[in-house]
Design an enzyme around this catalytic site. Structure first.
Site, PDB file in Angstrom:
ATOM      1  N   THR A  94       0.945  -1.381  -0.124  1.00 40.79           N
ATOM      2  CA  THR A  94       0.236  -0.136  -0.090  1.00 40.79           C
ATOM      3  C   THR A  94       0.758   1.286   0.086  1.00 40.79           C
ATOM      4  O   THR A  94       1.910   1.440   0.866  1.00 40.79           O
ATOM      5  CB  THR A  94      -0.854  -0.090   1.167  1.00 40.79           C
ATOM      6  N   VAL A  96       2.231   5.024   0.096  1.00 43.00           N
ATOM      7  CA  VAL A  96       2.345   6.551   0.565  1.00 43.00           C
ATOM      8  C   VAL A  96       1.900   7.439  -0.315  1.00 43.00           C
ATOM      9  O   VAL A  96       2.626   7.414  -1.392  1.00 43.00           O
ATOM     10  CB  VAL A  96       3.392   6.823   1.591  1.00 43.00           C
ATOM     11  N   ILE A 130       4.753  -1.204   3.291  1.00 40.64           N
ATOM     12  CA  ILE A 130       4.443   0.201   2.803  1.00 40.64           C
ATOM     13  C   ILE A 130       5.421   0.760   1.476  1.00 40.64           C
ATOM     14  O   ILE A 130       6.554   0.716   1.773  1.00 40.64           O
ATOM     15  CB  ILE A 130       4.724   1.176   4.158  1.00 40.64           C
ATOM     16  N   LYS A 131       4.647   1.061   0.533  1.00 42.47           N
ATOM     17  CA  LYS A 131       5.292   1.705  -0.565  1.00 42.47           C
ATOM     18  C   LYS A 131       5.641   3.033  -0.659  1.00 42.47           C
ATOM     19  O   LYS A 131       4.836   3.972  -0.270  1.00 42.47           O
ATOM     20  CB  LYS A 131       4.425   1.334  -1.764  1.00 42.47           C
ATOM     21  N   LEU A 132       6.937   3.418  -0.801  1.00 45.12           N
ATOM     22  CA  LEU A 132       7.508   4.609  -0.729  1.00 45.12           C
ATOM     23  C   LEU A 132       8.407   5.056  -1.927  1.00 45.12           C
ATOM     24  O   LEU A 132       9.038   4.116  -2.610  1.00 45.12           O
ATOM     25  CB  LEU A 132       8.501   4.865   0.558  1.00 45.12           C
TER      26      LEU A 132
END
Length: 316
Positions: A94, A96, A130-132
């Site tokens: 998911t 950011v 967590i995708k950044l």
């Protein structure tokens, strides 16, 4: 055995989609989403209850119109992620908000918030990535989050400097963008007919894979953004590959043989000293393609995030 089954012998296959029906069809281990895929999914009729829940949640939380919009957007991403997790054994990525890509503190805060929202649904952080964006600030945020047990997927990765900095920060996973690298070179040199072995996107991932394995970095390499099946097959053996439903379908419908192309080096080398911020920025900016594509990727994800927010705002 079809090509999809054969590929799964060497590589963890991930679905690059938020469409649950597509995901169920191909039995991937994990799934990845991004603002563009969430936007696409939000307009599907079967997602209407998830959309409505996000609106209700935001209104219940209250606050200013801007706060409600942010909460609705985050809730929708988590709702879709939670729904996808019912159909896969592994993890959901998911993302950011891309507009936070140059603010380390805000990236960390948003990541913690998303993890908290998943935990409200009894989904442990061990099932979330967590995708950044792989900016210097995004990489530093990921370094901090990894120490808290929040695993990260560093995306929009185009340069070797980005890949090296991610490994040195101890991030869980990177997503080098094969197809977008290919697109850039095709646009600059339209007469070039790249075969898989000379494809700049494929070569980029192979170089990163060799470097990581030689230096025994634990960061997972997940090739992403494929334009054609040949690019996927040229990276058979990569740790993970995230593939769109259309290309998963092509793999499933072919019985041609699949041979492993990437194997870990048996040699081991001591890693060099970590890149400083100045060294990272200099190395990254030596690669015109990477500079163009990172900036463009952030702009495109931000634009789709704004379109999604417009849909939500109309209902709040």
């Amino acid at each position: 055995m079809n090509q999809l089954e054969a590929l799964k012998q060497f590589t963890v296959v991930v679905a690059d989609s938020g469409d649950i029906d597509s995901i169920r069809q191909f039995s991937p281990q994990d799934a990845t989403t991004n603002p563009s895929l969430i936007l696409k999914a939000a307009t599907l009729p079967q997602y209407q209850p998830l959309f409505d829940d996000a609106i209700a949640y935001a209104n219940l939380q209250g606050g200013s119109p801007e706060t409600r919009l942010i909460n609705a957007s985050d809730r929708l991403a988590v709702n879709i992620g939670a729904e996808v997790l019912k159909s896969i054994p592994g993890r959901i990525s998911t993302e950011v908000d891309a507009r936070l890509s140059f603010d380390r503190g805000m990236c960390v805060a948003k990541a913690r918030k998303l993890i908290g929202m998943y935990q409200e649904k009894d989904i442990p952080r061990s099932r979330i990535l967590i995708k950044l964006a792989a900016t210097w600030e995004g990489i530093r945020a990921a370094e901090e989050l990894e120490k808290e047990g929040i695993n990260c997927n560093l995306t929009l990765l185009f340069s070797f400097a980005q890949a090296r900095a991610c490994a040195e920060a101890g991030v869980f996973l990177i997503s080098p963008f094969v197809g977008r690298i290919y697109d850039w070179y095709q646009e600059k040199q339209p007469t070039s007919d790249y075969q898989a072995e000379s494809d700049p996107g494929v070569i980029s991932v192979r170089d990163i894979y060799d470097y990581y394995k030689r230096h025994r970095y634990q960061t997972v390499i997940m090739g992403a953004s494929f334009r054609k099946v040949e690019q996927i097959l040229a990276l058979a053996g990569c740790d993970r590959l995230t593939i769109s439903p259309a290309l998963l379908e092509q793999l499933k419908n072919s019985s041609d043989p699949v041979e492993r192309q990437l194997t870990p080096s048996t040699e081991a080398f001591h890693p060099p000293s970590p890149l400083s911020e100045a060294e990272f920025r200099w190395e990254h900016h030596q690669d015109a393609m990477a500079v163009d594509k990172l900036a463009e990727g952030i702009r495109l994800f931000a634009a789709d995030q704004q379109k999604l927010e417009a849909l939500l705002a109309a209902k709040l």
